[in-house]
Design a protein around this motif. Structure first.
Motif, PDB file in Angstrom:
ATOM      1  N   LEU A 178       8.135  14.123 -14.054  1.00 48.77           N
ATOM      2  CA  LEU A 178       6.696  14.306 -14.216  1.00 48.77           C
ATOM      3  C   LEU A 178       6.231  15.656 -13.703  1.00 48.77           C
ATOM      4  CD1 LEU A 178       5.313  10.786 -13.192  1.00 48.77           C
ATOM      5  CD2 LEU A 178       6.123  11.583 -15.405  1.00 48.77           C
ATOM      6  N   ARG A 179       6.904  16.170 -12.689  1.00 48.96           N
ATOM      7  CA  ARG A 179       6.494  17.468 -12.136  1.00 48.96           C
ATOM      8  C   ARG A 179       6.800  18.620 -13.084  1.00 48.96           C
ATOM      9  NH1 ARG A 179       8.052  16.999  -5.647  1.00 48.96           N
ATOM     10  NH2 ARG A 179       6.959  15.014  -5.287  1.00 48.96           N
ATOM     11  N   THR A 204      -4.774  20.034 -14.191  1.00 43.82           N
ATOM     12  CA  THR A 204      -3.411  20.443 -14.509  1.00 43.82           C
ATOM     13  C   THR A 204      -3.383  21.114 -15.873  1.00 43.82           C
ATOM     14  OG1 THR A 204      -1.103  19.711 -14.537  1.00 43.82           O
ATOM     15  CG2 THR A 204      -2.693  18.317 -15.671  1.00 43.82           C
ATOM     16  N   ILE A 247      -0.852  21.448 -19.321  1.00 47.32           N
ATOM     17  CA  ILE A 247       0.256  20.746 -19.969  1.00 47.32           C
ATOM     18  C   ILE A 247       0.719  21.545 -21.175  1.00 47.32           C
ATOM     19  CG2 ILE A 247       1.018  18.564 -20.981  1.00 47.32           C
ATOM     20  CD1 ILE A 247      -1.528  17.293 -19.739  1.00 47.32           C
ATOM     21  N   ASP A 267       1.643  12.912  -7.400  1.00 42.13           N
ATOM     22  CA  ASP A 267       2.631  12.207  -8.220  1.00 42.13           C
ATOM     23  C   ASP A 267       2.046  10.924  -8.802  1.00 42.13           C
ATOM     24  OD1 ASP A 267       4.606  14.091  -7.889  1.00 42.13           O
ATOM     25  OD2 ASP A 267       5.611  13.037  -6.246  1.00 42.13           O
ATOM     26  N   PHE A 314       3.529  18.090 -15.649  1.00 40.48           N
ATOM     27  CA  PHE A 314       2.255  18.482 -15.025  1.00 40.48           C
ATOM     28  C   PHE A 314       2.590  19.488 -13.913  1.00 40.48           C
ATOM     29  CE2 PHE A 314       2.183  13.964 -16.297  1.00 40.48           C
ATOM     30  CZ  PHE A 314       1.207  14.014 -17.288  1.00 40.48           C
ATOM     31  N   ALA A 340      -0.257  20.728 -11.226  1.00 38.10           N
ATOM     32  CA  ALA A 340      -1.251  19.699 -10.907  1.00 38.10           C
ATOM     33  C   ALA A 340      -1.767  19.852  -9.485  1.00 38.10           C
ATOM     34  CB  ALA A 340      -0.653  18.310 -11.096  1.00 38.10           C
ATOM     35  N   TRP A 372      -1.151  10.330  -9.584  1.00 40.66           N
ATOM     36  CA  TRP A 372      -2.023  10.696 -10.704  1.00 40.66           C
ATOM     37  C   TRP A 372      -1.199  11.194 -11.886  1.00 40.66           C
ATOM     38  CZ3 TRP A 372      -4.730   9.197  -6.712  1.00 40.66           C
ATOM     39  CH2 TRP A 372      -6.068   8.860  -6.871  1.00 40.66           C
ATOM     40  N   ASN A 373      -0.150  11.944 -11.626  1.00 42.05           N
ATOM     41  CA  ASN A 373       0.727  12.390 -12.708  1.00 42.05           C
ATOM     42  C   ASN A 373       1.313  11.200 -13.470  1.00 42.05           C
ATOM     43  OD1 ASN A 373       0.314  15.060 -11.996  1.00 42.05           O
ATOM     44  ND2 ASN A 373       2.279  15.289 -10.946  1.00 42.05           N
ATOM     45  N   ASN A 374       1.734  10.200 -12.729  1.00 43.81           N
ATOM     46  CA  ASN A 374       2.305   9.012 -13.354  1.00 43.81           C
ATOM     47  C   ASN A 374       1.266   8.274 -14.190  1.00 43.81           C
ATOM     48  OD1 ASN A 374       4.587   6.992 -13.535  1.00 43.81           O
ATOM     49  ND2 ASN A 374       2.996   5.707 -12.614  1.00 43.81           N
ATOM     50  N   PHE A 426       0.926  10.234 -17.363  1.00 40.40           N
ATOM     51  CA  PHE A 426       2.151  10.111 -18.149  1.00 40.40           C
ATOM     52  C   PHE A 426       2.044   8.919 -19.103  1.00 40.40           C
ATOM     53  CE2 PHE A 426       6.656   8.627 -18.492  1.00 40.40           C
ATOM     54  CZ  PHE A 426       7.171   9.737 -19.135  1.00 40.40           C
ATOM     55  N   TYR A 474      -9.083  16.276 -10.263  1.00 41.05           N
ATOM     56  CA  TYR A 474      -7.675  16.525 -10.593  1.00 41.05           C
ATOM     57  C   TYR A 474      -7.636  17.524 -11.734  1.00 41.05           C
ATOM     58  CZ  TYR A 474      -3.094  15.543 -12.788  1.00 41.05           C
ATOM     59  OH  TYR A 474      -1.840  15.652 -13.354  1.00 41.05           O
TER      60      TYR A 474
END
Length: 673
Positions: free
Chosen positions: A500-501, A527, A529, A479, A504, A507, A481-483, A486, A525
Motif C-alpha cells: 500500500l505504501r 495523497t 496516486i 496505513d 499511496f 500519504a 487510511w491507506n488500507n 485500497f 488526509y
C-alpha cells in the motif's frame, strides 16, 4: 498434599448439611455405562456421568455446591482438568470435599496429588480497576487418559456488614449446562432458607417444536426448593440463534418497593454533604466560570478526569456509596462514589440531576428479569438541562464537549434512585448533529490522482478518534487510511498484493482542529496516486469510490430467533467527488443511480450531480436509534439496508477512451450489454 498456603480462602472438609453427603459406594454406583454413554463414546465425545448442583441461600450466606464425574478421553479435556482456576470474591471460601478418579474400576483419592496455590486474580486489574478477588489455582498430578474424574466442592459466601443488599435480597440466574457435554444424570436444586419469599421466573423454555413458551413465575417460601432432574440429557440450545433457557431467582419484590428501599440510602448521603464545607477551592473554581453551560462541562470533566476510578466488581452492589467528602479528599472512588460526587457538585450550581442504576451487559434481558436491585452493576448520572435529559458516566475519561455535544450512552433500561419509581425505559433518540461529516475529492489529470479527504467527527466518534490519534503511531494511522482507500477505490481487485505504501506514496494525515466545546475533531488526509483508475480484465478503466463503512452489514447479516436487533448507528453525511480529464459515460446506470429510503427507523438519501468529466454524490443517513427493531419490522429494515448496499453507498464512473475504435466499442457495449 503440597500446600502453598492454607487459609480461610480454601478448606478441605465435608459438605455442609444442606448439600447432603455422597459416600464412595454411591459414587461408584452412579458411574455406570449405558447405551446413552456408549453412543457418546462412539461419537468421540467425553461424557459426564452425573452433575449435581445446589444453590443455597439464607439471610447469612450464598453458597454453591457441585459434584460431578466425567471422562478424560480427550487430551484437551485431560489438560484442562489437570489445572483448574477458581476465582473467589472477597470473603468467599472455596471448599474441597473430594477429588478422586475412578481408574480401572478402583476409586483413587487424588487430594494427596493436588497442589493448591492462592493468587491475586489479575482479571481487570489495570486501568484504574482494583480487585480484591483471589484465585485458587488447583493442579492435580498424574491424571491419565481414560480416567473418570470426580470433583466435589463448594463456594461459600458469608455476608459481612457491608453486604447489606445481599443480606436483604437474593438473586441467582440458572442457565442450562454446557451444550458440549452429554449427562447421564443432571440435577439442579435451588434451596431457599431465607425468611423472605423468593420468586422464580422460567424464561425461553421451549415446547417440543422449539417454540418459546410464555414465561412462568412461581414462588419459594423459607425451607422450600426448586429441582430440575434430567436423565440422558443433552442441552441442544443453538447458541448462535437462540437464547438459552434460564430461570431468574430473586427475592419477591416490585420496582416501587426496591426504589423506596434504595432511595433513602442515597438521600442520607446527600443530606450531610455540603460542597462548601469539604471543597471550597472547587466552589471557587466553578464560581469563576460565568457561563452555565461551561460550568456543567467543567463539573462533569472534573469528576471524570480528576477523580481516579477504582472498581471492585464483586462488591459493586455490596456496600453503601462512599461519602463525597471522602471521594474528593482521596481523589478516588467507584462508580457510585464518582456519581454521587458529581450530583453534589451539580446540586451546588443549581442543575437538576439524579443517580441512575444500569447494567449495560444485560440490558436486553432486563425486561425478562424479575425486579431486583442486584440486577444492576453500574451507576451513572441523569442530568436534566434545558428541557432535555442526558446520561453521563462519571467513570469515563477523555470525554469532552458541552452537554449536548458529549458522547451518547446506548442502553434502554434503568432505575432512577427516587422514591416510588418503576423501571424506566430510555426513549429512542435522533441525533441533532452528524457524528461523521466527510468530504472526499479524487481529481485526476494526466493519469495522476490527487486524493483529499476531510472528516469532522462529533460526539462519541470525536471522543474515540481523539483517543485513537493520541495513542496510535502516526505511520500506523496512515496505513489504516491507506488500507481503507485500497478497498474503497477498488484497487484490491486489480493490484492485490501490492504494498500500500507504493500506491499511496506520499500519504499524510493531520489533525486540522479539535474543538473541546463542540466536541468536534477534524482531520485531513492527502495523497497522490499514480494510475488511479481501476482497470478490469478487459482493460476498461473506471474511477470508483464505494465506502463499505456506509453499508451496515451488522443489520444485513443479523440472524437470531430470540434477540431483536439493537439499533445504535450514527448520523452520517458524505460528499464524494470524482473528477477526471477523460470523458465518462454519463448514462451508466450506477453512475447516475440515486436513492431515497424512508424506513421508519432510518432516512437515507443519495443525490448526484454528473458532468461530462465526473460526478459528485451526497449521502445523508439519519437513523432513529437506541431502540430494538421489532421482529415484525425487521425484514423491511434489512431490505432497506440491502438497497443501500446496491451501489448506493458511493459512485463510479466509466471512462470513454479516445479514438474511433474505442468509441465504436463503447457504443457496441451500450447496445448489447
Amino acid at each position: 498434599m503440597e500446600q502453598a498456603l492454607q487459609s480461610e480462602i480454601y478448606k478441605i472438609q465435608k459438605p455442609e448439611h444442606w448439600a447432603g453427603n455422597i459416600n464412595d459406594a454411591q459414587l461408584i454406583e452412579y458411574i455406570k455405562e449405558s447405551e446413552f454413554s456408549q453412543k457418546q463414546a462412539d461419537e468421540g465425545r467425553d461424557y459426564c456421568y452425573f452433575l449435581d448442583k445446589i444453590y443455597y441461600t439464607s439471610d447469612h450466606e450464598n453458597s454453591e455446591y457441585a459434584c460431578l464425574a466425567y471422562t478424560l478421553n480427550e487430551p484437551a479435556n485431560l489438560e484442562r482438568a489437570s489445572v483448574v482456576d477458581v476465582v473467589l470474591e472477597e470473603n468467599e471460601t472455596y471448599v474441597i470435599h473430594r477429588i478422586s478418579v475412578l481408574r480401572d474400576g478402583v476409586l483413587v483419592d487424588k487430594i494427596p496429588d493436588t497442589k493448591i496455590k492462592i493468587l491475586d486474580s489479575e482479571n481487570q486489574s489495570g486501568g484504574g480497576v482494583l480487585s480484591s478477588n483471589k484465585k485458587v489455582n488447583i493442579t492435580i498430578k498424574d491424571l491419565r487418559l481414560y480416567d473418570i474424574l470426580i470433583m466435589e466442592d463448594s463456594r461459600i459466601k458469608v455476608f459481612t456488614d457491608r453486604d447489606f443488599l445481599r443480606k436483604g435480597f437474593s438473586k441467582y440466574i440458572w442457565i442450562g449446562p454446557d451444550s458440549y457435554w452429554a449427562y447421564g444424570k443432571y440435577k439442579f436444586t435451588f434451596k431457599n432458607d431465607r425468611e423472605r419469599t423468593i420468586a422464580y421466573k422460567k424464561t425461553f423454555f421451549r415446547d417440543e417444536n422449539g417454540n418459546v413458551l410464555e414465561p412462568e413465575v412461581n414462588h419459594l417460601k423459607k425451607g422450600e426448593e426448586y429441582v430440575i432432574n434430567e436423565e440422558n440429557y443433552i442441552n441442544f440450545v443453538d447458541s448462535n440463534r437462540e437464547v438459552s433457557p434460564f430461570i431468574d431467582f430473586a427475592t419477591d419484590a416490585n420496582w416501587k418497593e426496591l426504589s423506596n428501599y434504595i432511595a433513602p440510602i442515597y438521600d442520607a448521603i446527600f443530606e450531610k454533604s455540603s460542597l462548601k464545607e469539604f471543597a471550597p477551592d472547587l466552589i471557587e473554581k466553578i464560581d469563576g466560570i460565568n457561563d452555565k453551560d461551561e460550568q456543567l462541562q467543567f463539573a462533569i470533566e472534573y469528576v471524570q478526569n480528576h477523580i481516579n476510578y477504582i472498581y471492585n466488581a464483586d462488591e459493586m452492589n455490596g456496600y453503601k456509596p462512599q461519602e463525597p467528602s471522602v471521594t474528593y479528599e482521596n481523589k478516588q472512588g467507584d462508580c457510585k462514589a464518582k456519581s454521587v460526587l458529581l450530583k453534589v457538585i451539580l446540586d451546588s450550581i443549581g442543575i437538576d440531576s439524579s443517580i441512575v442504576l444500569v447494567n449495560f451487559n444485560t440490558d436486553f434481558y432486563m425486561k425478562y428479569y424479575l425486579p431486583s436491585l442486584l440486577t444492576f452493576n453500574h451507576v451513572i448520572v441523569k442530568i436534566n438541562y434545558k428541557g432535555e435529559s442526558y446520561f453521563v458516566d462519571a467513570t469515563l475519561r477523555d470525554e469532552f464537549g458541552l452537554i449536548e455535544n458529549r458522547g451518547f450512552i446506548f442502553f434502554m433500561h434503568y432505575l432512577e434512585v427516587k422514591p416510588n419509581l418503576e423501571l424506566q425505559i430510555k426513549p429512542p433518540h435522533r441525533f441533532s448533529y452528524y457524528a461523521v461529516d466527510e468530504k472526499s475529492e479524487l481529481i485526476v489529470a494526466n493519469n495522476i490522482g490527487k486524493l483529499n479527504l476531510t472528516t469532522i467527527y462529533k460526539g462519541n466518534r470525536a471522543n474515540n478518534m481523539r483517543k485513537y490519534f493520541k495513542k496510535t503511531n502516526k505511520r500506523e494511522i496512515i496505513d489504516s487510511w491507506n488500507n481503507f482507500f485500497f478497498h474503497t477505490l477498488n484497487y484490491n481487485n486489480d493490484r492485490n498484493g501490492t504494498d500500500l505504501r507504493n500506491i499511496f506514496k506520499d500519504a499524510v494525515i493531520e489533525i486540522v482542529s479539535d474543538d473541546k466545546k463542540l466536541n468536534e475533531f477534524k482531520i485531513e488526509y492527502k495523497t497522490t496516486i499514480e494510475n488511479p483508475y481501476y482497470t478490469d480484465g478487459k482493460n476498461n478503466r473506471f474511477l470508483m469510490y464505494f465506502d463499505g463503512n456506509i453499508v451496515k452489514n451488522s443489520a444485513r447479516d443479523f440472524m437470531h430467533k430470540d434477540i431483536t436487533f439493537w439499533h445504535n448507528f450514527d448520523n452520517e453525511r458524505f460528499e464524494i467527488q470524482l473528477l477526471t480529464d477523460q470523458k465518462i459515460d454519463v448514462t451508466e446506470k450506477f453512475t447516475i443511480q440515486e436513492s431515497t429510503i424512508n424506513n421508519p427507523y432510518f432516512d437515507y438519501t443519495s443525490r448526484k450531480k454528473i458532468t461530462k468529466n465526473g460526478g459528485t454524490i451526497i449521502i445523508d443517513f439519519k437513523p432513529l436509534i437506541n431502540l430494538e427493531i421489532p421482529e415484525k419490522d425487521f425484514e423491511d429494515f434489512r431490505a432497506a439496508h440491502h438497497e443501500v448496499a446496491d451501489s448506493n453507498f458511493g459512485i463510479g464512473v466509466d471512462i470513454i477512451e479516445e479514438g474511433i475504435l474505442n468509441k465504436l466499442k463503447f457504443n457496441f457495449k451500450k447496445h448489447f450489454n
